[in-house]
Design an enzyme around this catalytic site. Structure first.
Site, mmCIF file in Angstrom:
data_model
loop_
_atom_site.group_PDB
_atom_site.id
_atom_site.type_symbol
_atom_site.label_atom_id
_atom_site.label_comp_id
_atom_site.label_asym_id
_atom_site.label_seq_id
_atom_site.Cartn_x
_atom_site.Cartn_y
_atom_site.Cartn_z
ATOM 1 N N LYS A 22 63.867 18.510 41.055
ATOM 2 C CA LYS A 22 63.265 17.421 40.307
ATOM 3 C C LYS A 22 62.552 17.941 39.018
ATOM 4 C CE LYS A 22 58.932 15.378 42.024
ATOM 5 N NZ LYS A 22 58.077 15.381 40.975
ATOM 6 N N CYS A 117 51.518 11.124 41.070
ATOM 7 C CA CYS A 117 50.900 11.096 42.599
ATOM 8 C C CYS A 117 49.262 11.306 42.186
ATOM 9 C CB CYS A 117 51.301 12.334 43.350
ATOM 10 S SG CYS A 117 52.980 11.862 43.815
ATOM 11 N N ASP A 307 53.406 21.977 46.487
ATOM 12 C CA ASP A 307 54.012 20.735 47.179
ATOM 13 C C ASP A 307 54.900 21.007 48.167
ATOM 14 O OD1 ASP A 307 53.497 19.806 44.468
ATOM 15 O OD2 ASP A 307 55.205 20.402 43.452
HETATM 16 N N1 EPU Z 1 45.411 21.342 34.895
HETATM 17 C C1 EPU Z 1 44.350 21.557 33.850
HETATM 18 N N2 EPU Z 1 44.585 21.168 32.635
HETATM 19 C C2 EPU Z 1 45.978 20.808 32.292
HETATM 20 C C3 EPU Z 1 47.114 20.804 33.023
HETATM 21 C C4 EPU Z 1 46.755 21.261 34.680
HETATM 22 O O1 EPU Z 1 43.210 21.743 34.444
HETATM 23 O O2 EPU Z 1 46.205 20.500 31.031
HETATM 24 C C5 EPU Z 1 45.215 21.996 36.217
HETATM 25 C C6 EPU Z 1 45.698 20.591 37.235
HETATM 26 O O3 EPU Z 1 44.381 19.828 37.360
HETATM 27 C C7 EPU Z 1 45.870 21.353 38.521
HETATM 28 C C8 EPU Z 1 46.515 22.677 38.102
HETATM 29 O O4 EPU Z 1 46.027 23.051 36.726
HETATM 30 O O5 EPU Z 1 44.698 21.783 39.205
HETATM 31 C C9 EPU Z 1 47.806 22.893 38.031
HETATM 32 O O6 EPU Z 1 48.488 21.768 37.380
HETATM 33 P P1 EPU Z 1 49.883 21.920 36.898
HETATM 34 O O7 EPU Z 1 49.734 21.464 35.273
HETATM 35 O O8 EPU Z 1 50.530 23.237 37.155
HETATM 36 O O9 EPU Z 1 50.389 20.486 37.609
HETATM 37 P P2 EPU Z 1 51.670 19.494 36.884
HETATM 38 O O10 EPU Z 1 52.326 19.961 35.599
HETATM 39 O O11 EPU Z 1 50.571 18.348 36.697
HETATM 40 C C10 EPU Z 1 53.701 20.073 38.285
HETATM 41 C C11 EPU Z 1 54.490 19.089 39.261
HETATM 42 C C12 EPU Z 1 53.807 19.036 40.577
HETATM 43 C C13 EPU Z 1 53.166 20.373 41.069
HETATM 44 C C14 EPU Z 1 52.394 21.102 39.986
HETATM 45 C C15 EPU Z 1 51.932 22.400 40.537
HETATM 46 C C16 EPU Z 1 55.911 17.980 37.678
HETATM 47 C C17 EPU Z 1 56.234 16.740 37.166
HETATM 48 N N3 EPU Z 1 54.818 18.148 38.646
HETATM 49 O O12 EPU Z 1 52.469 19.033 38.051
HETATM 50 O O13 EPU Z 1 54.739 18.434 41.086
HETATM 51 O O14 EPU Z 1 52.345 19.906 42.261
HETATM 52 O O15 EPU Z 1 53.175 21.180 38.954
HETATM 53 O O16 EPU Z 1 53.237 23.285 41.043
HETATM 54 O O17 EPU Z 1 56.436 19.152 37.218
HETATM 55 C C18 EPU Z 1 55.456 17.108 43.132
HETATM 56 O O18 EPU Z 1 56.660 17.509 42.784
HETATM 57 O O19 EPU Z 1 55.086 16.623 44.269
HETATM 58 C C19 EPU Z 1 54.404 17.443 42.248
HETATM 59 C C20 EPU Z 1 53.260 16.919 42.471
#
Ligand code: EPU
Length: 430
Positions: A22, A117, A307
């Site tokens: 995904k 989420c 996750d």
């Molecule tokens: N963060 C920041 N600033 C940013 C981006 C992230 O502070 O600009 C922080 C977030 O708040 C969090 C941490 O960094 O505390 C990690 O966030 P990340 O950016 O890695 O998460 P994401 O890109 O929003 C993706 C997945 C999530 C998964 C996370 C961590 C997608 C669409 N979503 O989210 O997937 O939990 O990486 O691996 O790729 C899921 O599949 O159930 C899901 C939630």
């Protein structure tokens, strides 16, 4: 109202095949906007997040053909509409990849702030920092992110991420692929889907190196051309079935996986007494004895994935002794523990730590999915519990698991999906 009804207490046996990842697909699909020509993409998971992204691309003028349930041809050559429907965009977190894609393709982007989420604040400041590094001017206005490249176009730069962010790493890669010069991302995330996005972009003519390490180099190219790509198997879907077998017991061959991606999850389950056998592209999971307690701390890849945190919590809830989970990626991701406790688990949560005292049995009742992975945990708990479990708000689960019912039935679970008029509930035991 859509619900899953599970008659629990049956062990799982047989073979299950994992779908495409995904979190790779939701980045690769927006990235097709950068390509001049047709991208033929295999192993695309048929899940609601993907269907929504396809609707967004279609709305923007992409030509999309479904060659088989999991093979798509996407041609964005003639996309002229640089804006995506905000009603659709707000429904999916991964729509933030449209910012990088629109910026790279049109030199400007306007995208509604993403949904997804809810487990605490999920800022996108690191994405913005990256776009600014490659020359864009980014503003937030009325719930929209607006990014504009200078007239001379985007230029390479060096960005050091303050936090390891999957989304920021991929979005900057997408935004920088067509920039002039070289962009370097330091402190980059290393998840398998980061490597997959880089491989997709490279298959279309990009020059991305270092993906999978914490320094990624993107040498800008003038254009990307069409090509063929096959998405990697979903690490978290595979991990979810592994946890399901661990919790419910049984013997299942999980095929179409990359065992290396599963190392951390396999190691934890082995520690808990589960037998894991690895093959080239499959893993056999066997659990006959008692589960042992363990501790887990979630970390960026190659650490234990956040996750998988709710799913492993169900295994711990049924293990002997006291287990501890420390969540270190999100501010809060333990909302589902109250639901597990209603099924007989004994979990105490203190902000980022859950202390889980194993119980011998859980019992079915009516619970709800508070997010995608929490929902997966409810399914696992329902499979392992005695009696009937009714899961509500399954829309969350269907965002990320292809054919969950069919796959679980195929390994002996008793689970069905029903739709009832709003307000009428299916009676649950317990
Ligand atoms: N963060 C920041 N600033 C940013 C981006 C992230 O502070 O600009 C922080 C977030 O708040 C969090 C941490 O960094 O505390 C990690 O966030 P990340 O950016 O890695 O998460 P994401 O890109 O929003 C993706 C997945 C999530 C998964 C996370 C961590 C997608 C669409 N979503 O989210 O997937 O939990 O990486 O691996 O790729 C899921 O599949 O159930 C899901 C939630």
């Amino acid at each position: 109202m859509k619900q899953y009804i599970i008659e629990g207490g049956k062990s799982l046996n047989g073979v299950v095949t994992i779908s495409g990842a995904k979190n790779a697909a939701v980045a690769i699909l927006p990235a097709t906007l950068l390509v001049n020509g047709t991208c033929r993409i295999e192993n695309v998971p048929d899940i609601s997040d993907v269907r929504l992204l396809l609707e967004i691309l279609d709305d923007m003028g992409a030509v999309i053909r479904r060659l088989s349930p999991n093979t798509l041809e996407i041609d964005c050559t003639h996309v002229r509409d640089s804006e995506a429907s905000d009603a659709l965009v707000r429904r999916i977190r991964a729509s933030y990849y449209l910012i990088g894609a629109q910026l790279g393709r049109f030199g400007h982007a306007k995208v509604a702030l993403p949904g997804g989420c809810n487990f605490g604040a999920r800022p996108i400041d690191q994405h913005i920092k990256g776009f600014e590094t490659i020359g864009a001017e980014v503003t937030l206005h009325n719930g929209f992110v607006c990014a504009v490249a200078p007239e001379s176009g985007l230029t390479g730069g060096r960005v050091n991420l303050d936090v390891v962010s999957v989304g920021a790493t991929m979005n900057i890669m997408i935004g920088a692929v067509l920039a002039t010069g070289t962009t370097i991302i330091e402190n980059a995330a290393k998840e398998p889907h980061i490597v997959d996005l880089a491989n997709f972009l490279n298959a279309m003519g990009a020059k991305v190196s270092g993906a999978g390490t914490d320094i990624i180099k993107i040498r800008g190219v003038k254009s990307l051309r069409g090509g063929f790509y096959s998405i990697i198997p979903d690490q978290i879907e595979a991990g979810t079935y592994m946890a399901a077998v661990a919790a419910a017991g049984g013997n299942v061959l999980i095929q179409n996986v990359i065992p290396k991606h599963m190392d951390c999850i396999s190691a934890k389950l082995r520690e808990m007494g589960v037998k894991i056998t690895e093959y080239d592209d499959a893993i056999r999971v066997q659990r006959t004895g008692v589960l042992r307690r363990a501790n887990v701390k979630t970390l960026p890849y190659p650490g234990f994935p956040t996750d998988m945190q709710p799913q492993i919590a169900v295994c711990m809830a049924l293990a002997s002794g006291v287990s501890v989970i420390t969540e270190s990626i999100y501010d809060t991701r333990f909302g589902y523990c109250a639901e597990l406790n209603r099924m007989g688990a004994a979990i105490k949560v203190d902000t980022k730590i859950a202390v889980i005292t194993g119980v011998e049995k859980m019992h079915g009742c009516t619970v709800h999915a508070c997010d995608l992975r929490a929902g997966a945990a409810m399914v696992i708990a329902g499979l392992a519990a005695e009696g009937r479990t009714v899961i509500e708000e399954i829309e969350y689960i269907e965002r990320g698991y292809e054919n969950l019912i069919g796959k679980l039935e195929g390994i002996g679970a008793s689970i069905k999906r029903i739709e009832t008029p709003r307000g009428r509930r299916v009676p649950a035991v317990g």
